[in-house]
Each structure stands twice: as structure tokens, then as C-alpha cells.
Design a protein around this motif. Structure first.
Motif, PDB file in Angstrom:
ATOM      1  N   ALA A 148       0.848  -1.130   0.172  1.00 46.02           N
ATOM      2  CA  ALA A 148      -0.057  -0.015  -0.019  1.00 46.02           C
ATOM      3  C   ALA A 148       0.827   1.307   0.078  1.00 46.02           C
ATOM      4  N   PRO A 149       0.413   2.462  -0.533  1.00 46.11           N
ATOM      5  CA  PRO A 149       1.167   3.460  -0.446  1.00 46.11           C
ATOM      6  C   PRO A 149       1.274   4.229   0.891  1.00 46.11           C
ATOM      7  N   LEU A 150       2.184   4.434   1.369  1.00 47.11           N
ATOM      8  CA  LEU A 150       2.626   4.895   2.740  1.00 47.11           C
ATOM      9  C   LEU A 150       2.677   6.166   2.623  1.00 47.11           C
ATOM     10  N   LYS A 151       2.106   6.843   3.991  1.00 46.45           N
ATOM     11  CA  LYS A 151       2.489   8.563   3.982  1.00 46.45           C
ATOM     12  C   LYS A 151       3.305   8.700   5.375  1.00 46.45           C
ATOM     13  N   GLY A 152       4.035   9.737   5.503  1.00 43.06           N
ATOM     14  CA  GLY A 152       4.920  10.276   6.711  1.00 43.06           C
ATOM     15  C   GLY A 152       3.796  10.440   7.651  1.00 43.06           C
ATOM     16  N   ILE A 153       4.285  10.296   8.938  1.00 43.84           N
ATOM     17  CA  ILE A 153       3.641  10.701  10.219  1.00 43.84           C
ATOM     18  C   ILE A 153       4.463  11.248  11.235  1.00 43.84           C
ATOM     19  N   ALA A 154       3.842  11.745  12.165  1.00 42.56           N
ATOM     20  CA  ALA A 154       4.462  12.000  13.482  1.00 42.56           C
ATOM     21  C   ALA A 154       4.182  10.904  14.380  1.00 42.56           C
ATOM     22  N   ILE A 155       4.975  10.032  14.703  1.00 43.31           N
ATOM     23  CA  ILE A 155       4.751   8.847  15.554  1.00 43.31           C
ATOM     24  C   ILE A 155       4.310   9.197  16.919  1.00 43.31           C
ATOM     25  N   PRO A 156       3.069   8.732  17.158  1.00 39.22           N
ATOM     26  CA  PRO A 156       2.868   8.913  18.527  1.00 39.22           C
ATOM     27  C   PRO A 156       3.451   8.591  19.501  1.00 39.22           C
ATOM     28  N   GLU A 157       3.935   9.278  20.567  1.00 37.45           N
ATOM     29  CA  GLU A 157       5.045   8.755  21.419  1.00 37.45           C
ATOM     30  C   GLU A 157       4.363   7.737  22.356  1.00 37.45           C
ATOM     31  N   ASP A 158       3.070   7.543  22.656  1.00 37.89           N
ATOM     32  CA  ASP A 158       2.645   6.368  23.384  1.00 37.89           C
ATOM     33  C   ASP A 158       2.953   4.951  22.719  1.00 37.89           C
ATOM     34  N   GLN A 159       3.236   5.130  21.363  1.00 37.17           N
ATOM     35  CA  GLN A 159       3.281   3.975  20.533  1.00 37.17           C
ATOM     36  C   GLN A 159       4.809   3.533  20.724  1.00 37.17           C
ATOM     37  N   VAL A 160       5.890   4.330  21.075  1.00 40.10           N
ATOM     38  CA  VAL A 160       7.334   4.081  21.214  1.00 40.10           C
ATOM     39  C   VAL A 160       7.804   2.815  22.074  1.00 40.10           C
ATOM     40  N   PRO A 161       7.347   2.690  23.470  1.00 41.91           N
ATOM     41  CA  PRO A 161       7.583   1.636  23.906  1.00 41.91           C
ATOM     42  C   PRO A 161       7.020   0.234  23.344  1.00 41.91           C
ATOM     43  N   LEU A 162       5.812   0.273  22.534  1.00 46.29           N
ATOM     44  CA  LEU A 162       5.130  -0.779  22.076  1.00 46.29           C
ATOM     45  C   LEU A 162       5.702  -1.408  20.868  1.00 46.29           C
ATOM     46  N   ALA A 163       6.660  -0.423  20.206  1.00 44.77           N
ATOM     47  CA  ALA A 163       7.458  -0.731  19.195  1.00 44.77           C
ATOM     48  C   ALA A 163       8.805  -0.636  19.177  1.00 44.77           C
ATOM     49  N   ILE A 164       9.487  -0.532  20.311  1.00 42.93           N
ATOM     50  CA  ILE A 164      10.875  -0.308  20.709  1.00 42.93           C
ATOM     51  C   ILE A 164      12.100  -1.020  19.725  1.00 42.93           C
ATOM     52  N   ASP A 165      11.775  -2.166  19.319  1.00 44.69           N
ATOM     53  CA  ASP A 165      12.479  -3.030  18.628  1.00 44.69           C
ATOM     54  C   ASP A 165      12.492  -2.753  17.111  1.00 44.69           C
ATOM     55  N   GLU A 166      11.170  -2.276  16.790  1.00 47.20           N
ATOM     56  CA  GLU A 166      10.777  -2.456  15.344  1.00 47.20           C
ATOM     57  C   GLU A 166      11.222  -0.920  14.679  1.00 47.20           C
ATOM     58  N   PHE A 167      12.011  -0.113  15.161  1.00 46.44           N
ATOM     59  CA  PHE A 167      12.275   1.392  14.756  1.00 46.44           C
ATOM     60  C   PHE A 167      13.241   1.057  13.480  1.00 46.44           C
ATOM     61  N   PRO A 168      14.257   0.189  13.564  1.00 41.33           N
ATOM     62  CA  PRO A 168      15.136   0.105  12.303  1.00 41.33           C
ATOM     63  C   PRO A 168      14.384  -0.110  10.988  1.00 41.33           C
ATOM     64  N   VAL A 169      13.376  -1.134  11.239  1.00 39.19           N
ATOM     65  CA  VAL A 169      12.653  -1.335   9.950  1.00 39.19           C
ATOM     66  C   VAL A 169      11.593  -0.144   9.636  1.00 39.19           C
ATOM     67  N   LEU A 170      10.972   0.468  10.632  1.00 37.06           N
ATOM     68  CA  LEU A 170      10.041   1.555  10.442  1.00 37.06           C
ATOM     69  C   LEU A 170      10.697   2.736   9.761  1.00 37.06           C
ATOM     70  N   PHE A 171      11.718   2.951  10.063  1.00 42.54           N
ATOM     71  CA  PHE A 171      12.775   3.928   9.762  1.00 42.54           C
ATOM     72  C   PHE A 171      12.813   3.862   7.907  1.00 42.54           C
ATOM     73  N   VAL A 172      12.805   2.350   7.569  1.00 41.14           N
ATOM     74  CA  VAL A 172      12.834   1.925   6.261  1.00 41.14           C
ATOM     75  C   VAL A 172      11.606   2.327   5.351  1.00 41.14           C
ATOM     76  N   ALA A 173      10.157   1.861   6.133  1.00 41.82           N
ATOM     77  CA  ALA A 173       8.917   2.363   5.775  1.00 41.82           C
ATOM     78  C   ALA A 173       8.878   3.704   5.602  1.00 41.82           C
ATOM     79  N   ALA A 174       9.482   4.634   6.397  1.00 42.90           N
ATOM     80  CA  ALA A 174       9.280   6.042   6.590  1.00 42.90           C
ATOM     81  C   ALA A 174      10.125   6.525   5.228  1.00 42.90           C
ATOM     82  N   ALA A 175      11.155   5.845   4.813  1.00 48.31           N
ATOM     83  CA  ALA A 175      11.958   6.286   3.623  1.00 48.31           C
ATOM     84  C   ALA A 175      11.149   6.085   2.409  1.00 48.31           C
ATOM     85  N   CYS A 176      10.380   5.121   2.317  1.00 48.66           N
ATOM     86  CA  CYS A 176       9.570   4.888   1.317  1.00 48.66           C
ATOM     87  C   CYS A 176       8.077   5.307   1.343  1.00 48.66           C
TER      88      CYS A 176
END
Ligand code: S3P
Length: 448
Positions: free
Chosen positions: A309-337
């Protein structure tokens, strides 16, 4: 069985050719956090605990070896099946030498708590990366409980845990949202006089609390606080480990960013304290559906279907940070696309993971031509949008498994090959990564 920390494999290189799509139906290996805890609680329980779906990665195997070194008879792992002959709360024996935790922060921090309650001394060591990671976050509250633990001057491993120290329960307000700190203190609390209560500033993974309950040990949970009363016992119970959402995350992002992809990830753990990756990707526009939702041994699981799906950039909600703490490397790749800007804040913890994941990902993304600006506590990424191609080149994983796997997925959208250095530590969490990814459609080769 893979028990070693393969120094000779330190130069494992992934070469990933550009393009491709991800398809098929696959099951990624068992959850790392749950695998560690199954060995720990199974070892301290009365009776035999059968574990299925156990992650045969180096981190969980380091925990398994530590308990063998302390006299616990553990059969397997054999195709994810492990049988732990529990020795009871007071049955562990003095190990012959230091316990080597390899690359595993979870092993070191949780064991530090558990070992504080034993009658014998132990030393915990780790590899170069683990030996630089902060341990005062556990040794200081443990000292308040009465534990005596030596660290280096910098507050790092090796940790010398003195045995035979009477522990007392404390109330502890965690300054950082950390499941490792919470779990460490609850495990020490099992050996303490009175009650140990830990309050977290934001929800973190609650596998320890769930598994303690499954082993018949009462845990009181009120709001952000979890409490245990010392002096109880654990009763063996079967543990079925779900597939690790942190490993599934690479395929979730890979399928989202490569047009035409359609993938099903089976039997993935979807504990509400771990689903930040789903929440964040959906907010970016990802097409993710959950089916066959059920509960297995106290943990929710589901099959996850992801279509591109086409993705759009967002401000990542801070309350989601601990719930995705190990997933940011790959989320950064999603953000780049993604189309437009993605901003991550309040994620300083990423700087003290297996590598400094903010700096290391920013460096690698910049090599691939992405406008990725590291900040003190996060990153700002200008994504190129649906049609964009990332560049190509050689990036450094800095011996960090999740960096290596994240950049592998970036190749799906690259304009030339992506070569990733020092990938051997993928074996800590996802030994079958190259095979599974290749079967799904990633054009990946590994060479030592
Ligand atoms: C883990 C907790 C998290 C996570 C780690 C596993 C656990 O660490 O990053 O991979 O199993 O408790 P922190 O507690 O340091 O956030």
C-alpha cells in the motif's frame, strides 16, 4: 544445535539485489522475549515444563546454557521443543565459571535480578556490544532491595552478583519504560521479603507478568503497577511460544513497501504491549488485516496478512514508542519509502540497544540517498513516496541483527544492490531469516 557466538562468522555479508515482491504464507521463529522467560520460569518451577515454538537463536540459547550451567537438566531444543526439568525456587547450583550472555541484554538484565536472590555468587559477562550497555538501571534498584552487585566504573558488565544477601521488597517508579528493568525487579521480588511493586511510566511488554501467572505465581496488576509477594513457588506448565512480532515486522514492512506483495504471517504474538508496529504502519496507510485471533497459553496470537500500500509520513505517537521499541530500524525504512515527513521523538532508548540505532540507521539511510536526520531522541525522515527508489550501496549493521534485517528489506525499493556488513548477529534472533526471506521473494544472498 547452535550454541556458540560465532566469532569466525563476524564478517557475514548480506548482498540483496534490488526489487522483488514478498508473497506466501510463512511462520517466523518463536518470540525471543517469551523464549527467555520460559527457560527462566521453567527452571525455577516444580515439575517438567514442555516448551514448544522455542526460538533457537543465540540470545535465547545463552539463557538456556546459563541454566544448564546452574545444574538444570534441559532437553532439546529439538525443532522448537524444549523440556525443562525444574529444580524449584532454591534448586539452582553454583556454576563452574562466569555465565556468558553473548549479545543478549534481556538475558543479562533479567538474570541479574533472579541471581540476586540466590545463595551463591555469579558473574555475568557479554560480548563487546553488551559490555557497553547500561546496567545501573537494574543494579541500582536491586541494591535498594539489598542486592550486592559489582559493575565496571561505567556501570557496565561484567556483573559480579554476590549471593546470600537478604532481599527486601521495594516500591520502584521506573524512570525509563523498560520491560527488562520491570522483569528483573519482579524476578528478584520472588526472593524478597514482602512485596515488590514496579510502576512503569508507559506500558511495556508484560510477558513476565503473564507467564508468572501461568506458572501459578500471583501477580497483582493495578494500573501501571505490577506487584509480587516474595516466598511463593512456581508450578510447571506447558508454554507454547508464538511467532515473534519483532521478526514478523521485517516482512510487514517489506510487503508494505514493495508493490504487488501479499503475505500472510502465521501465529504471530499480538500482545497489546507489542503491537506498536501494526498501529504505526496502519497510521501510515498500510494494509494489514488480522484473522484467526485466539489466545494461546495466556498470550494473544493471530495470523497477519499484509498487502502492499502507498505509505505516508506521520508524526509517530509517543505512546506507541515503547510498544514498537525493537521495530524502529525497519520502521525507518518504511518512512524512507513513505510520502512526506516522518518524525520520531521520545525514543532516546534506541541509542542504547544492540547498537545506537538512531545513528546507525541514519548513516545507512544516508548512504542509500535518504534524507534522514538523527535527533537526540529520534529521527526526521523525508520519504520519497510511492514511486521512489532508494539508492544502493554498502551499509554497516554494526553487528546489530535488526539493522541487518531492516536494510535487507530496503533493497526491495533500491535502485541497485544493497550490501550489508557484519550480519552474523542475525543469528541472535532470527537464524532462518535468509532462507525465509528468500523463499518469500527477497533477492538475498549471505556469504562469510
Ligand atoms: C525486552 C525488552 C526491551 C526490548 C528487548 C526485549 C524484554 O528492552 O528492547 O529486545 O524481553 O523484556 P528494554 O526493556 O530495554 O526496553
Amino acid at each position: 544445535m547452535n550454541t556458540g557466538f560465532n566469532v569466525e562468522e563476524q564478517n557475514m555479508i548480506f548482498t540483496v539485489e534490488p526489487g522483488g515482491i514478498l508473497q506466501g504464507n510463512l511462520r517466523v521463529p518463536g518470540d525471543k522475549s517469551i523464549s527467555h522467560r520460559a527457560i527462566m520460569l521453567g527452571s525455577l518451577a516444580e515439575g517438567a515444563t514442555e516448551v514448544t515454538g522455542f526460538l533457537e537463536g543465540e540470545d535465547a540459547l545463552a539463557t538456556l546454557q546459563a541454566f544448564r550451567d546452574m545444574g538444570v537438566n534441559i532437553e532439546g531444543p529439538d525443532n522448537g521443543r524444549v523440556v525443562i526439568h525444574g529444580v524449584g525456587m532454591r534448586g539452582l547450583q553454583t556454576p563452574a565459571g562466569p555465565l556468558n550472555m553473548g549479545n543478549s541484554g534481556t538475558s543479562m538484565r533479567l538474570l541479574c535480578g533472579l541471581l540476586s536472590g540466590q545463595l551463591f555468587n555469579t558473574t555475568l559477562t557479554g560480548d563487546c556490544s553488551l559490555s557497553t550497555r547500561p546496567m545501573r538501571r537494574v543494579t541500582e534498584p536491586l541494591a535498594e532491595m539489598g542486592a550486592v552487585i559489582g559493575t565496571t566504573e561505567a556501570g557496565t558488565a561484567p556483573l559480579n552478583v554476590c549471593g546470600d544477601q537478604p532481599l527486601r521488597g521495594i516500591r520502584f517508579d521506573m524512570p525509563v519504560a523498560s520491560a527488562q528493568v520491570k522483569s528483573c525487579l519482579l524476578l528478584a521480588g520472588l526472593y524478597a521479603k514482602g512485596r515488590t511493586c514496579v510502576t512503569e511510566p508507559a506500558p511495556t511488554r508484560d510477558h513476565t507478568e503473564r507467564m508468572l501467572t501461568g506458572f501459578g505465581y500471583p501477580v497483582e496488576r493495578v494500573g501501571a503497577t505490577a506487584c509480587v509477594e516474595g516466598g511463593g513457588k512456581l508450578m510447571a506448565t506447558p508454554v507454547e511460544v508464538p511467532a515473534d512480532i519483532s521478526s514478523a515486522a521485517f516482512f510487514m514492512v517489506g510487503a508494505s513497501i514493495s508493490e504487488g506483495s501479499d503475505i500472510v504471517l502465521r501465529h504471530v504474538g499480538v500482545n497489546p504491549t507489542r503491537i506498536g508496529i501494526i498501529n504505526i504502519l496502519r497510521r501510515m496507510g498500510a494494509d494489514i488485516t488480522l484473522s484467526n485471533e485466539r489466545e494461546v497459553g495466556g498470550e494473544p496470537v493471530a495470523d497477519i496478512r499484509v498487502r502492499s500500500a502507498p505509505l505516508k509520513g506521520i508524526a509517530i505517537p509517543e505512546d506507541q514508542v515503547p510498544l514498537a521499541i525493537d521495530e524502529f530500524p525497519v520502521l525507518f525504512v518504511a518512512a524512507a519509502c513513505a510520502e512526506g515527513e516522518t518524525v520520531l521523538t521520545d525514543a532516546k532508548e534506541l541509542r542504547v540497544k544492540e547498537s545506537d540505532r538512531i545513528q546507525v540507521m541514519a548513516d545507512g539511510l544516508q548512504t542509500l540517498g535518504v534524507d534522514a536526520r538523527p535527533t537526540e531522541d529520534g529521527m526526521i525522515i523525508q520519504g520519497g513516496g510511492a514511486g521512489c527508489r532508494l539508492g544502493s550501496g554498502r551499509v554497516e549493521s554494526h553487528d546489530d541483527h535488526r539493522i541487518a534485517m531492516a536494510f535487507s528489506m530496503a533493497a526491495l525499493r533500491a535502485s541497485g544492490s544493497v550490501v550489508i556488513n557484519n550480519c552474523a548477529n542475525v543469528n541472535t534472533s532470527f537464524p532462518e531469516f535468509v532462507t525465509l526471506a528468500r523463499n518469500a521473494g527477497l533477492r538475498i544472498e549471505s556469504a562469510s
